[in-house]
Write a protein that holds these residues in place. Structure first.
Motif, PDB file in Angstrom:
ATOM      1  N   UNK A 167      -1.122  24.251   0.994  1.00 51.48           N
ATOM      2  CA  UNK A 167      -0.826  22.824   1.033  1.00 51.48           C
ATOM      3  C   UNK A 167       0.179  22.448  -0.036  1.00 51.48           C
ATOM      4  N   UNK A 168       0.811  21.321   0.188  1.00 53.94           N
ATOM      5  CA  UNK A 168       1.648  20.675  -0.822  1.00 53.94           C
ATOM      6  C   UNK A 168       1.674  19.190  -0.498  1.00 53.94           C
ATOM      7  N   UNK A 169       1.962  18.388  -1.501  1.00 52.56           N
ATOM      8  CA  UNK A 169       2.017  16.941  -1.324  1.00 52.56           C
ATOM      9  C   UNK A 169       3.461  16.494  -1.249  1.00 52.56           C
ATOM     10  N   UNK A 170       3.710  15.548  -0.349  1.00 54.77           N
ATOM     11  CA  UNK A 170       5.043  14.981  -0.205  1.00 54.77           C
ATOM     12  C   UNK A 170       5.227  13.795  -1.136  1.00 54.77           C
ATOM     13  N   UNK A 171       6.352  13.145  -0.973  1.00 53.88           N
ATOM     14  CA  UNK A 171       6.682  11.990  -1.797  1.00 53.88           C
ATOM     15  C   UNK A 171       5.828  10.791  -1.414  1.00 53.88           C
ATOM     16  N   UNK A 172       5.683   9.876  -2.352  1.00 52.03           N
ATOM     17  CA  UNK A 172       4.974   8.628  -2.115  1.00 52.03           C
ATOM     18  C   UNK A 172       5.924   7.682  -1.381  1.00 52.03           C
ATOM     19  N   UNK A 173       5.398   6.959  -0.378  1.00 50.79           N
ATOM     20  CA  UNK A 173       6.209   5.997   0.360  1.00 50.79           C
ATOM     21  C   UNK A 173       5.384   4.755   0.650  1.00 50.79           C
TER      22      UNK A 173
ATOM     23  N   UNK B 204      -1.273  11.904   6.568  1.00 52.67           N
ATOM     24  CA  UNK B 204      -0.929  10.867   5.601  1.00 52.67           C
ATOM     25  C   UNK B 204      -2.208  10.214   5.098  1.00 52.67           C
ATOM     26  N   UNK B 205      -2.162   9.735   3.861  1.00 51.33           N
ATOM     27  CA  UNK B 205      -3.337   9.104   3.262  1.00 51.33           C
ATOM     28  C   UNK B 205      -2.910   8.114   2.200  1.00 51.33           C
ATOM     29  N   UNK B 206      -3.828   7.228   1.866  1.00 57.27           N
ATOM     30  CA  UNK B 206      -3.633   6.247   0.810  1.00 57.27           C
ATOM     31  C   UNK B 206      -3.986   6.931  -0.510  1.00 57.27           C
ATOM     32  N   UNK B 207      -2.998   7.100  -1.371  1.00 57.81           N
ATOM     33  CA  UNK B 207      -3.214   7.849  -2.613  1.00 57.81           C
ATOM     34  C   UNK B 207      -4.225   7.169  -3.530  1.00 57.81           C
ATOM     35  N   UNK B 208      -4.185   5.847  -3.624  1.00 54.29           N
ATOM     36  CA  UNK B 208      -5.141   5.139  -4.488  1.00 54.29           C
ATOM     37  C   UNK B 208      -6.569   5.341  -3.980  1.00 54.29           C
TER      38      UNK B 208
ATOM     39  N   UNK C 145       0.854  -1.176   0.000  1.00 49.93           N
ATOM     40  CA  UNK C 145       0.000   0.000   0.000  1.00 49.93           C
ATOM     41  C   UNK C 145       0.899   1.238   0.000  1.00 49.93           C
ATOM     42  N   UNK C 146       0.661   2.094  -0.963  1.00 47.21           N
ATOM     43  CA  UNK C 146       1.445   3.323  -1.049  1.00 47.21           C
ATOM     44  C   UNK C 146       0.694   4.465  -0.388  1.00 47.21           C
ATOM     45  N   UNK C 147       1.437   5.241   0.353  1.00 46.70           N
ATOM     46  CA  UNK C 147       0.850   6.363   1.078  1.00 46.70           C
ATOM     47  C   UNK C 147       1.570   7.637   0.654  1.00 46.70           C
ATOM     48  N   UNK C 148       0.971   8.743   1.014  1.00 44.37           N
ATOM     49  CA  UNK C 148       1.534  10.050   0.666  1.00 44.37           C
ATOM     50  C   UNK C 148       1.245  11.016   1.800  1.00 44.37           C
ATOM     51  N   UNK C 149       2.090  12.019   1.946  1.00 49.48           N
ATOM     52  CA  UNK C 149       1.854  13.030   2.978  1.00 49.48           C
ATOM     53  C   UNK C 149       1.218  14.265   2.345  1.00 49.48           C
ATOM     54  N   UNK C 150       0.409  14.916   3.146  1.00 49.85           N
ATOM     55  CA  UNK C 150      -0.181  16.199   2.781  1.00 49.85           C
ATOM     56  C   UNK C 150       0.291  17.193   3.829  1.00 49.85           C
ATOM     57  N   UNK C 151       1.150  18.125   3.406  1.00 50.09           N
ATOM     58  CA  UNK C 151       1.617  19.184   4.300  1.00 50.09           C
ATOM     59  C   UNK C 151       0.644  20.335   4.177  1.00 50.09           C
ATOM     60  N   UNK C 152       0.006  20.651   5.286  1.00 50.47           N
ATOM     61  CA  UNK C 152      -1.054  21.642   5.312  1.00 50.47           C
ATOM     62  C   UNK C 152      -0.685  22.737   6.296  1.00 50.47           C
TER      63      UNK C 152
END
Length: 186
Positions: free
Chosen positions: A133-139, A61-65, A1-8
């Motif tokens: 906001x900005x999105x971080x890298x996928x991890x 953090x959230x699941x991008x899919x 499962x790939x996740x991503x960060x949302x910097x808010x």
């Protein structure tokens, strides 16, 4: 499962309904992503009134899919501290997909936006929220799972409680439930 960060960075709100009977109201916000249990809260702005300013950075953090296919939303709930309960001043629900699609590829790191507040029914109301906001890298989700501890934890000792401690615990639990931010309708 790939996740991503949302910097808010929750910047401010303006034109909120003033619900305080005695002077200026104390305002805060609760931020989450629908479908997750993580909730972040801004500091309470004492006397912030109808135009509070937070400038409060947060990382979610959230699941991008799931965000792209199932419509996860960024949820911002604005509240004011009351004598017996907290007032619900309005909320914003923005699809994560909409935020991702609006990110410009011209080198700008943070996007600045503002959204009108809505009632839980979806009807717009007076007031708006401003954030960047900005999105971080996928991890990978496994990247943050720590390995299990090498030894089992020692068993906890049971404590005997007195009658007054039991009553105090009950009253504290009751007050915590009354003031909790876990209400799903708003």
């Amino acid at each position: 499962m790939e996740r991503r960060t949302l910097d808010l960075n929750l910047i401010s709100a303006k034109q909120l309904k003033n619900v305080s009977l005695f002077g200026r109201m104390d305002v805060y916000a609760v931020v989450s992503i629908s479908g997750t249990v993580e909730k972040l809260r801004t500091p309470v702005i004492k006397g912030g009134g109808p135009n509070p300013t937070w400038k409060s950075p947060m990382k979610l953090t959230f699941d991008e899919a799931a965000a792209m296919h199932y419509g996860l939303k960024l949820v911002i709930k604005i509240k004011a501290i009351g004598m017996f309960t907290n007032w619900k001043l309005g909320q914003v629900k923005v699809p994560i997909k909409e935020l991702m699609e609006s990110v410009k590829s011209d080198g700008i790191l943070m996007q600045f936006v503002s959204y009108r507040l809505r009632r839980p029914s979806g009807k717009t109301m007076k007031g708006e929220v401003r954030f960047s906001y900005k999105f971080g890298e996928i991890f990978s989700a496994n990247a943050f799972n720590p390995p299990p501890p090498p030894h089992p934890y020692p068993p906890q000792q049971h404590r005997h409680r007195t009658y007054s401690q039991s009553i105090k615990g009950f009253v504290n639990g009751l007050l915590e439930a009354m003031l909790s931010d876990d209400d799903d309708d708003f």
